[in-house]
Structure formats: C-alpha cells, structure tokens
Design a protein around this motif. Sequence first.
Motif: not given
Length: 540
Positions: A215-223, A271-278, A281-284, A301-305
């Motif tokens: 799964l791709p991680m979205k890791n924004p900086a925290l302001g 929607n859950t995939y777009a969160d960029g987190s686990l 896996w843990l909330a679909t 779905f994941v394999a297609g991505k």
Amino acid sequence: MTGTPTETLDVVILGAGVAGLYQLYQLRKAGYKVRVFEQGGDVGGTWYWNRYPGARFDSEGHIYQYLFDESLYKGWTWSEKFPGQPEIERWMHYVADTLDLRKDIKLNARITSAHYDEGRARWLVKTSAGDVVDAQFFVSCGGMLSAPITDLFPNKEAFGGEVVYTSRYPAGGVDVRGKRVGVVGIGATGIQVVQTMAADSGHMTVFARTPQYTLPMKNPALGEAEVEAYKDRFAELKERIPNTFTGFEHDFTTTWGITTDPEERIKHMENTYADGSLKFWLATFPEIFTDPECSEAVSAFVAGKMKERLKHDPHLLEVLVPKFEDYGFGTHRVPLERNYLEVYLRDNVTAVSVKNNPIVSFTEKGLRLKDGTEYELDIVIMATGFDAGSGALSSIDVRGRGGRSLHDEWNKDIRTTMGLGKHGYPNLLTTAVPLAPSAALCNMTTCLQQQTEWITGAIESLKKEGKSTIEPTQAGEDAWVEHHDAIANATLVTKTDSWYMGSNVPGKPRRLLSYIGGVGTYRTKCNEEAEAGYPSFERS
C-alpha cells in the motif's frame, strides 16, 4: 544454575523497549525494586537495533505513543505523519529521560539464562555482563520482532564483500555509492531498504521470494496546526484506540455482506486506499480475513493498483505482484511503501525471483542460486526477518519447575495463557509472546501498554492478598489455546505460509502467533480474568 547473587530484586525486566520502559515505570512507582537488563547500547528496543535506511513507523506517530500520561504525550511533537527511525529513537530517549528511568536500566547486558528455584520461589537470572540476580518475578519485554534470523546461506565467510543485517545495521551506515548491492528479502523491511537505497547504489539486485501486496504511504509533514489538532484529541484517542480491532485509530465501519452494491464496494475501497495508510487493511471490510469472495475482490483491487504502477511489465508483475491463489491480501503483514514499485523501473535495479530458484550459498564474489546462476556483489543486505513472537525468550536458557526448558517446549508446541504466562513457569510474566494480539496484529504501543498494566495489576493483587506466586494452570492454558485456535482456524490467515504462522523459521511449530479475536476483545477478556480473581492461574 548456580552463582552468588550480585543483586536481589523484586522484579527483573528483559528489554528496554516500549514495553520494558513502561513496565519499569509502573512497578517502580508501585514501590518495587526493579531493574531492566538491555542487550543494546541504549534504550529503544526495535528502534535501537533497526536503524537501516528507510526504517520508519507504519503506525501514525500520534497513536504510536503512551497514553497513560497526558503531559508526556503532549510534551513530544512529531515532524511528520509516519516518522523515521532517528526521530523515533529520540522519542524513546525523551520517554526514558522524562520519567527518569535510566538509573534502573543496565545497558549492554543481555540476559543469558533465567532459572526458577522451586524451593525458594525465586528466579536466578544471569547476564552477559556478569550479573547474577535473585528476583521474585521475571517479566519478559523482549519484543515480538527481536530475534533475527541469520546464517540462512552457507559459505558466508568466503564472500569477499560486506554482509549487513537490517536488524543489526551499523550506526555509521553503509556506503553503497557505486557498489553492486544485493538485497535479500522483500518483506516490510526489505521494501523500506530498496526504496531508500536504490538511487544511491551503483546497481541493486533484489532477491524476491514472496511477492507482497503493498500500500502506498502518504507521509505529510506536520505543521503547528496539525500537531495541535492531534494533541487536542488526547482524551478521545485514549478512549478509542485500545478498543478497536487492531489498536489503531482505524476500525471497520461497514462489511462486505452489508455493502452488496459492487459500485459501493469499489467506492469504499477507493476511499480507504486514498488515505495512504494501513486504513485500507484495517478498516475496509473485516471479511478479508474470513470470506474468500471478499478476499479475492480486495486482493484483485490492490494487485490492479500495483500493476498500473509497474507499467504492466511482464517480468516485474511475475516477480512482485502476488497471485490470489497463493494468498489473499491482509493474510500476510501488509507493508506501507513510498514509490517502492517505481524503483524497479530504474535502469540500475534488477528484480530476481528466488521463489522456485532459491539462493543456495554465498560465493567468493556474491550469491549463487539453485540453477547455478551467480550474482557478483560488493554488499549483501539481509532483510530476512525474525523468529517472531517466541524467539526473544526461547533464545535464552529459561527453565521453570523441574528444570523444564521453555526453548524445548516451544520447539514442540507454542502455547501460552493469554500471551501473559506459561504453565510450569511461576512468576514468569510475558509481553509480546504468542497467543496475544501483541505478537503481530496490533499497534504495538496499544497492546504493550495493556499487557504491562495487566502484569502490574497481577503482581499488586498478589501483594494485597499476601501471596507470592502466580502461574497459569494447565486447564487455563488448554482453554486459552483452544479458544485462540478456534478463532484463528476460522480465518484465511492460517491457510497460508508467513511469519504470522511461524513458517519462516524451519521446524517451528505451526500456529497463528497472534490472537486474532480483536484488541478490544482481548482487553475485555484480560480484564475479566483479573476481576474474577485470576481463575486461569494458580496463586499461592
């Protein structure tokens, strides 16, 4: 085991990681004489040892924290959503220093043996630093991934290059510039190494055995605003996190069976995939663990991505994208990654499948496969995993009543009572061992806080009642193992091979290491056990 004690304690604690630090804090606060013995050169546990490039949380930083003290929580600020190892290690130092824990921790002291003296109802514990400690209780906080698997391939001494294990990565780093680098293993650790080091390597060859759903991680900086927002939620998080299925903030809000419209299912997955987190896996859909139809759809779905990101390259798809007939999404550990798949599109990266053509040995120049192919390398990075759950304790000479060996018993059958103790070993209390969520399926801080709090409560209960020993009964252990297995065997997780099942360690007894009934459910059962007077334990 003989030896004149150099120190007499109420409690010896193994390990100065997340569990060990909090366990020390609690027991010392309760008035016990306690010491932690830590193999490493500083506190931090897994975050001390695993300092390879790219190591970072896959739990969000704001939930991978202690929740017993609001000021401790708010006194630390994360710089990004999924912080990296250097920042995590600094946080561990902050905890140890803020709570003044170091004075009761001995570093560079590996516990080598712990023997129970039935006549005295005491443990005699020895360390590599020469300590011989007499203690009433022995509490294991050694971690679920702390016993590295090494020496997988023969002839290592003949290799003229450098061999590095991710689990013992040198603090000074490894210079890969212009070098031929081999990476063995594409689990969560191998993935982090590959995506981080490929660009700097002269050429990187990745030896891949089992393709991973990633799964791709979205890791924004925290302001400042983001930090203030999560800190303001302390009370909410303290209440929510310990009662979810996996001890994360995420939890299931719908099910495959209820969401029967195919378009609605796809929308929910997107929607859950777009969160960029686990969260995916843990909330679909919870049925990914039990329903083959749901598992196949989510896996596709994941394999297609993944296929899209690999540009549908036939070789890369074969080596890197799992097939549902082999296993379904979520039944293995799910890695989060950042542009990992795109790395294989680089000219200086080669993916080699060793699933049906395994590595058989080191050579003078590199690694040889079963078919005789030799890969010439300057550096081999071994991301080959751990003897999970049981390895930390079974690598120590632990002996209970009658001299029985924990190593020998777990080599035959991995059994515990709630992952908190083992029949035949009085006053051995455990965290992050098999048959509890902390063995794998949990945000570690969530489950380790809960287990250490239970252990403190159990010790305090003995003191209040004028008793001195606590040991799981055989009937209590049998009942927990039966309950654990009934839940585990109703899932798809037990139908595949992974370190979750101990399959990565030759000869290890097959059993799902982690309790899969849910973190909140496990917490309730532990609380009920204590409130009922510990019926699964004999206390005297």
